[in-house]
Design an enzyme around this catalytic site. Sequence first.
Site, PDB file in Angstrom:
ATOM      1  N   LYS A 189       0.849  -1.202   0.000  1.00  0.00           N
ATOM      2  CA  LYS A 189       0.000   0.000   0.000  1.00  0.00           C
ATOM      3  C   LYS A 189       0.878   1.243   0.000  1.00  0.00           C
ATOM      4  O   LYS A 189       0.691   2.160  -0.780  1.00  0.00           O
ATOM      5  CB  LYS A 189      -0.927  -0.028   1.207  1.00  0.00           C
ATOM      6  CG  LYS A 189      -1.805   1.200   1.351  1.00  0.00           C
ATOM      7  CD  LYS A 189      -2.750   1.103   2.554  1.00  0.00           C
ATOM      8  CE  LYS A 189      -3.514   2.412   2.725  1.00  0.00           C
ATOM      9  NZ  LYS A 189      -4.423   2.386   3.894  1.00  0.00           N
ATOM     10  N   GLU A 195      10.680  -4.887   4.076  1.00  0.00           N
ATOM     11  CA  GLU A 195      10.721  -6.294   3.650  1.00  0.00           C
ATOM     12  C   GLU A 195      10.375  -6.432   2.169  1.00  0.00           C
ATOM     13  O   GLU A 195      11.059  -7.126   1.406  1.00  0.00           O
ATOM     14  CB  GLU A 195       9.715  -7.113   4.476  1.00  0.00           C
ATOM     15  CG  GLU A 195      10.040  -7.222   5.958  1.00  0.00           C
ATOM     16  CD  GLU A 195       9.368  -6.161   6.804  1.00  0.00           C
ATOM     17  OE1 GLU A 195       9.144  -6.408   8.008  1.00  0.00           O
ATOM     18  OE2 GLU A 195       9.062  -5.067   6.261  1.00  0.00           O
ATOM     19  N   GLY A 243      -4.860  -1.652   4.998  1.00  0.00           N
ATOM     20  CA  GLY A 243      -4.082  -2.783   4.487  1.00  0.00           C
ATOM     21  C   GLY A 243      -4.711  -4.115   4.842  1.00  0.00           C
ATOM     22  O   GLY A 243      -4.917  -4.987   3.997  1.00  0.00           O
ATOM     23  N   GLU A 329      -4.379  -6.085  15.072  1.00  0.00           N
ATOM     24  CA  GLU A 329      -3.884  -4.797  14.587  1.00  0.00           C
ATOM     25  C   GLU A 329      -5.010  -3.762  14.594  1.00  0.00           C
ATOM     26  O   GLU A 329      -4.779  -2.563  14.698  1.00  0.00           O
ATOM     27  CB  GLU A 329      -3.282  -4.916  13.176  1.00  0.00           C
ATOM     28  CG  GLU A 329      -2.323  -3.786  12.821  1.00  0.00           C
ATOM     29  CD  GLU A 329      -1.598  -4.007  11.504  1.00  0.00           C
ATOM     30  OE1 GLU A 329      -0.412  -4.388  11.534  1.00  0.00           O
ATOM     31  OE2 GLU A 329      -2.229  -3.824  10.440  1.00  0.00           O
ATOM     32  N   HIS A 360      -3.841 -32.521  19.020  1.00  0.00           N
ATOM     33  CA  HIS A 360      -2.673 -33.301  19.461  1.00  0.00           C
ATOM     34  C   HIS A 360      -1.522 -32.381  19.841  1.00  0.00           C
ATOM     35  O   HIS A 360      -0.370 -32.812  19.911  1.00  0.00           O
ATOM     36  CB  HIS A 360      -2.265 -34.270  18.344  1.00  0.00           C
ATOM     37  CG  HIS A 360      -3.417 -35.114  17.898  1.00  0.00           C
ATOM     38  ND1 HIS A 360      -3.744 -36.309  18.493  1.00  0.00           N
ATOM     39  CD2 HIS A 360      -4.380 -34.890  16.953  1.00  0.00           C
ATOM     40  CE1 HIS A 360      -4.838 -36.807  17.925  1.00  0.00           C
ATOM     41  NE2 HIS A 360      -5.243 -35.958  16.987  1.00  0.00           N
TER      42      HIS A 360
HETATM   43  O1  F6P Z   1       3.488  -2.852   9.769  1.00  0.00           O
HETATM   44  C1  F6P Z   1       2.174  -3.086   9.660  1.00  0.00           C
HETATM   45  C2  F6P Z   1       1.651  -2.716   8.300  1.00  0.00           C
HETATM   46  O2  F6P Z   1       1.648  -1.354   8.110  1.00  0.00           O
HETATM   47  C3  F6P Z   1       0.288  -3.317   8.075  1.00  0.00           C
HETATM   48  O3  F6P Z   1      -0.745  -2.525   8.564  1.00  0.00           O
HETATM   49  C4  F6P Z   1       0.283  -3.474   6.586  1.00  0.00           C
HETATM   50  O4  F6P Z   1      -0.710  -4.360   6.180  1.00  0.00           O
HETATM   51  C5  F6P Z   1       1.691  -3.992   6.346  1.00  0.00           C
HETATM   52  O5  F6P Z   1       2.494  -3.294   7.289  1.00  0.00           O
HETATM   53  C6  F6P Z   1       2.227  -3.824   4.965  1.00  0.00           C
HETATM   54  O6  F6P Z   1       2.182  -2.493   4.573  1.00  0.00           O
HETATM   55  P1  F6P Z   1       2.272  -2.100   3.006  1.00  0.00           P
HETATM   56  O7  F6P Z   1       1.142  -2.726   2.299  1.00  0.00           O
HETATM   57  O8  F6P Z   1       2.250  -0.600   3.010  1.00  0.00           O
HETATM   58  O9  F6P Z   1       3.598  -2.631   2.514  1.00  0.00           O
END
Ligand code: F6P
Length: 500
Positions: A189, A195, A243, A329, A360
């Site tokens: 978003k 990451e 998100g 969240e 289990h």
């Molecule tokens: O760190 C949490 C968050 O902001 C979530 O709310 C969101 O879904 C996720 O990271 C990924 O964010 P983006 O879609 O902006 O990469």
Amino acid sequence: MSDQSPVAIARPTSSVAELNHADPTRAARFDIAGPCGLAANFSRQRYDDAAVDQLFALAASCNFGAALQRQMGGEIVNPTEQRAALHTALRGQPVHTKVADAAFAQAQQARVQMRALYEQLAGSDVTDIVSIGIGGSDLGPRLAVDALAAEQADRRFRVHFVSNVDGAAMGRLLPTLDPARTAILLISKTFTTQETLLNGEIACAWLQAPERTFAITTNASGAAERFGIASERVLPMWDWVGGRYSMWSAVGLPVLLAIGPDGFDQLLEGAAAMDKHALESEPRSNLTYWHALTAVYNRGVLGLCSHAVLPYDERLKLFPPYLQQLVMESLGKSAQLDGSPVVGQTVPVWWGGAGTDSQHSFFQALHQGTQVESMDLIGVLKPAHNYATNHLALLSNLLAQSEAFANGQASTDLHRNYAGNRPNTVIRLPSLTPGTLGALIALYEHSVYLQSVVWNINPFDQFGVELGKRLANGMLPALRGETESSDPVTAYLVSSIRNV
Ligand code: F6P
């Protein structure tokens, strides 16, 4: 904020077993039907009729109906970010307002783009899709693909998900793929998420084919192009969609590619049916009201601090982790809308695992631990396989566990005593289709929103995730030896890491 409060509701004096044995009509009276054949049975919850009356009085004084109208109509229900939360407009027009209708039109346009991209890729040599995203840009699509794709007869693409910044995730996947037959989706978003950008760099360097690299983001004008993705290969996302509520938008493109455009439409139609049910059903026949009020009761009246989601279907094993983000969240807040501290407790810990595997592992603690958890057990009545005996066994275990949690079994030998009185709801889906999955997920979305109305908190922001991200950005140069951490423990840990 209502003048009624959960804490004012009386604690139960009878056990679940006593309530159900004293009133044989309760099982049917507390069985609530929803759209797409969904139904949930709340008779093994701990509330009696008087408490249920108080809960629905609370819903009335919080005016759940008006709250849903506000959210679906596009009002600013996310005041700390001054945004609407119009995930419902991605899948239908439950409430006609200028804002909501404009959002719906934008969503329709994006659906046309998604279909066109499906046709384009279906006409190419591409067989594998790598979807790179995290949190709301991963958990929903990953759940839907895992739940629905394997049984898809005419499956055109295999979809692979990478979310963790740990290079092991990408390192394990890429060697299994042929770059000539792979397309990459970067889903973010904000297009600022560490990451996703780091994994995107690895994947794009491996693929070396910008024409098969696409992005889904609100940030088209800036970051995506700087990343090297031309605007014609960027699909839109909007700040009026949270998100963790975004799988119905182009963020759901991996789902559309895995189950086909018609399947994706059915997923949205199922969710839209739940929107209509939430908005139009009488309170006492409204599945979203019952689910939200039950959560408020277990947290606010019984003080239970953990809720387990137990899907008795292998295809729903990713539902608990999906719900952890959606629920925790959204509701993991300590401030009311006006910035004052919340009254009482908000979200419990949500967790879970698929049945019967979980029986289990952690069920021992659920049955005989000192802490009582509330639970949702989810069953799918008609399987997509022909192993009839296995399926009967699966359902029999679901029913048996629900009964054992509720009724327990007394023994003078404490080692073999089952206290029972573990409140649980049994949710039933007629079968697992895109439509029923959409409706199931939307049920939890509305339940979360209605719980936030009772607790008077904002379920659509997540400022709590920022501090860790900021500190992490400062750790990188420290781990490279370029800067010193000001925290003595961190400085010590950094030096011990660097000296390995
Ligand atoms: O760190 C949490 C968050 O902001 C979530 O709310 C969101 O879904 C996720 O990271 C990924 O964010 P983006 O879609 O902006 O990469």
